[in-house]
Design an enzyme around this catalytic site. Sequence first.
Site, PDB file in Angstrom:
ATOM      1  N   ARG A  29      -9.053  -0.284   7.234  1.00 12.39           N
ATOM      2  CA  ARG A  29     -10.098   0.650   6.726  1.00 12.39           C
ATOM      3  C   ARG A  29     -10.396   1.800   7.653  1.00 12.39           C
ATOM      4  O   ARG A  29     -11.859   2.089   7.879  1.00 12.39           O
ATOM      5  CB  ARG A  29     -11.387   0.091   6.133  1.00 12.39           C
ATOM      6  CG  ARG A  29     -12.027   0.854   5.136  1.00 12.39           C
ATOM      7  CD  ARG A  29     -13.107   0.038   4.265  1.00 12.39           C
ATOM      8  NE  ARG A  29     -13.517   0.574   3.213  1.00 12.39           N
ATOM      9  CZ  ARG A  29     -14.268   0.253   1.963  1.00 12.39           C
ATOM     10  NH1 ARG A  29     -14.515  -0.892   2.027  1.00 12.39           N
ATOM     11  NH2 ARG A  29     -14.452   0.891   1.179  1.00 12.39           N
ATOM     12  N   CYS A  30      -9.588   2.402   8.382  1.00 13.64           N
ATOM     13  CA  CYS A  30      -9.873   3.396   9.393  1.00 13.64           C
ATOM     14  C   CYS A  30      -8.368   4.294   9.216  1.00 13.64           C
ATOM     15  O   CYS A  30      -7.250   3.775   8.966  1.00 13.64           O
ATOM     16  CB  CYS A  30     -10.275   2.903  10.453  1.00 13.64           C
ATOM     17  SG  CYS A  30      -8.846   2.549  11.720  1.00 13.64           S
ATOM     18  N   GLU A  73     -13.063   4.988   4.139  1.00 14.62           N
ATOM     19  CA  GLU A  73     -13.230   4.322   5.503  1.00 14.62           C
ATOM     20  C   GLU A  73     -14.384   4.649   6.205  1.00 14.62           C
ATOM     21  O   GLU A  73     -14.740   4.021   7.052  1.00 14.62           O
ATOM     22  CB  GLU A  73     -11.913   4.535   6.004  1.00 14.62           C
ATOM     23  CG  GLU A  73     -11.619   5.991   6.519  1.00 14.62           C
ATOM     24  CD  GLU A  73     -10.300   6.129   7.141  1.00 14.62           C
ATOM     25  OE1 GLU A  73      -9.406   5.551   6.592  1.00 14.62           O
ATOM     26  OE2 GLU A  73     -10.171   6.719   8.229  1.00 14.62           O
ATOM     27  N   GLN A 125       0.947  -1.186   0.050  1.00 18.32           N
ATOM     28  CA  GLN A 125      -0.088   0.000   0.131  1.00 18.32           C
ATOM     29  C   GLN A 125       0.979   1.317   0.135  1.00 18.32           C
ATOM     30  O   GLN A 125       0.404   2.388  -0.064  1.00 18.32           O
ATOM     31  CB  GLN A 125      -0.669  -0.055   1.226  1.00 18.32           C
ATOM     32  CG  GLN A 125      -1.964  -1.034   1.303  1.00 18.32           C
ATOM     33  CD  GLN A 125      -2.737  -0.955   2.366  1.00 18.32           C
ATOM     34  OE1 GLN A 125      -2.981  -2.081   3.060  1.00 18.32           O
ATOM     35  NE2 GLN A 125      -3.627   0.024   2.604  1.00 18.32           N
TER      36      GLN A 125
END
Length: 795
Positions: free
Chosen positions: A375-376, A749, A228
């Site tokens: 996802r945060c 997110e 990522q």
Amino acid sequence: DDGGPDPEKHCGHGRGGMGEEVKRKEDKRFITGRGNYVDDIKKPGMLHCEIVRSPHAHARVEDIDKSRALDLDGVVAVLTAEDLAAHELATMPTLMDDTQDVLVNDKVKFQSQEVAAVIATDRYVAKDGAEKVEVDYEVLDPVVTAEEALEADAPLIRDELEDQEDNHIFDWDVGDKEATDEVFEEADVTVEEQMEYQRLHPAPIETCGCVADWDPGKDKITVHLTSQAPHAHRTLFSQVSGIPEHKVRIVSPDVGGGFGNKVPIYPGYVVAAAASVVLEQPVKWMEERSENIQTTGFARDYDMTGELAATEDGIIKGVRTDVLANHGAYNAVAQPSKFPAGFFNIFTGSYDIEAAYGSLTAAFTNTAPGGVAYRCSFRVTEAVYLIERMVKVLAQELDMDPAEIRRKNFIPADAFPYESATGWNYDSGDYEKALDKALEMADYDHYREEQRRRIEEDADKLIGIGISSFTEVVGAGPGKSCDIAGIEMFDSADIRVNPTGNAVLRVGVQTQGQGHETTFAQIVAEELGMDVENISVEHGDTDTDPYGLGTYGSRSTPVAGAATAVAARKVREKAKSIAANELEAAEEDIEWDRESGEFHVAGAPDRSITITEIAAGAYMNHPTSEEPGLEAVNYYDPPEMTYPFGSYIVIVEVDRETGEVDFEKFVAVDDCGNRINPMVIEGQIHGGLAQGIGTAMMEHVTYDENGNCTGGDFMNYLLPTANEIPNFETGYTVTPSPHHPIGAKGVGESPTVGSPPAIVNAVVDAMAHAGTTHVEMPMTPDRVWEALDEAGLAH
Ligand code: CDP
């Protein structure tokens, strides 16, 4: 400058700019099976790596016998910590300055930890070889929970660390303790609730892996990596291996979901790279599903106590929280801020609360290391869960409507920019507007009525209505407060316009399915008046892309999206001088019209020129005052983060006989500022809500008392499928970010962060009339039935 895109006139001007539902460019290759993931990469002479993993959670390695594995046809090498030590690669730094064994040096600290690696000509042979490596263990007592780990007589997990006398990692606190205590003492009402945010795993469909390829002719290593953050990984690879950074190339091809799991560096990457250098052949390592869930970055695992202090009429005066965090065997949390608990500081949420205080203790346990931002944005999920659950608890205590109590406490729309009691600067918001819209879409009053009716009729299925009016914080940097290994968290864009009028945009962030190839092209289309089809977006190759810090924490739009807009505007500035030359006018007389996308002479709109004609001019007839060519680069350090928000309303039916929960209605109103592509946003919301449902209803990485991971595969770690996902009704409001060049905030997110408390609030709400104040996640039918039983509601 013309002030940027106008949120009221989002139409993309027919060229695929801001606000147009441009179909995703990347989908052609994905839906025709032409995606190119790490495991698709095959190189001549490529070897395969399999990891030998410990069956025990806590054990001393007495002996490793490689001989039977080495006897196997096709096994090329078996590596242990000793072999890596000869190349100074026995350990590697984690993202939190801890040191993790690449292969176990002495003591295993979690089940499935990497003990040895087998390199073979074929994956199956490597796997057979791994089974033939014989390891003698002295089994030690494991410690599985943070609570046990902090007991006085708990076995010491990290005995190799000097000065480490117990399993305690750090204590951290934020806010004004004294002022908060005072507010609590004076309050009319206080409430308290204990809640666990269970250990989750991001579980991307593509597991982690790499193909490392050392080129002895160039002394250069190319690593195709499920990454990522390719540039940050290049720097870390260089630091760990000692290979100069310009001799390291990281390529992150198509990535099948990351969700924070592909931010850390894992031992498999280091082993494959070391093996490639030593053997001078390409080496592939690719995890299986269970290896991914059991050993790579988990998320959450916070045990939280929340408290609110309020007046009788529901004005929240103070919030207090205390957290116990399980960080696993190494402190390998992936978060770039100077705060040990990341952005947990935002636990005051969407509310204007006078006093706040939070404290947190983190502990080592014999479980896999992690704490990634699934996802945060770095623990914001836990903070949002805490405050949104607590508001519901308070509403019940005061017998107030949960929508009404939120409305009373929202930070008012005219109070932005707003500084919270923990010192965070919110850029913009209009929380009441989003809530009102969600209430209307949900037909709230009707369902409240229906809820009452079912209670009165003692119906078999109860109705619960849950609300979450969350605020997020996304877009790390700024560089002054966020870094990875000291590198400030900016991001970058490089635009090159070709002589024939099309362009290539290269960005420092790396998509994992979010549609950047489309949406980033739309930003350029908007800012340069080009057609979106004429812009291609490249990313994921450190040899060609500008340095960036990667994609996680919904930072791509807030940071690299801003860099893209600024770079495009730089190109536009230069384009003006070329336009002046072509139109034989003074540069100061050249105006750009956002609507038509053309440059024209002030007061003479028909003396105009398109960006395509300008591109030709830049290469074929450039003004002598300018260099030839048409390109620009921007490295963008955001002045602040962005604060997207939303209101979610979930209506559930709870079966009193089985404990099953059915979603009756699921409304999500999001505000991510100016919207680039509404269709991509909707896709992001749908995916994120599905993950929120997984969190609330079924996902949990579980361990038994011996530290065996009992929730480490898809038979036991339940992911939601289309069967469990209801139809979502999505809506939006637009409150632009005042400091972002195109007024956009992140969105990816929000749904995962915002939805779990709405879902839990809904299930609790179905039983609230009988006194239930909390149900732990995941709310499996047995847990829900037990809560019903406890409340005397079970049938
Ligand atoms: O960093 P990440 O890409 O995961 O998250 P993001 O910045 O929230 O963007 C997710 C996707 O939604 C990207 O394709 C964005 O360009 C798009 N998006 C959008 O169209 N409009 C916004 N205001 C925010 C994001």
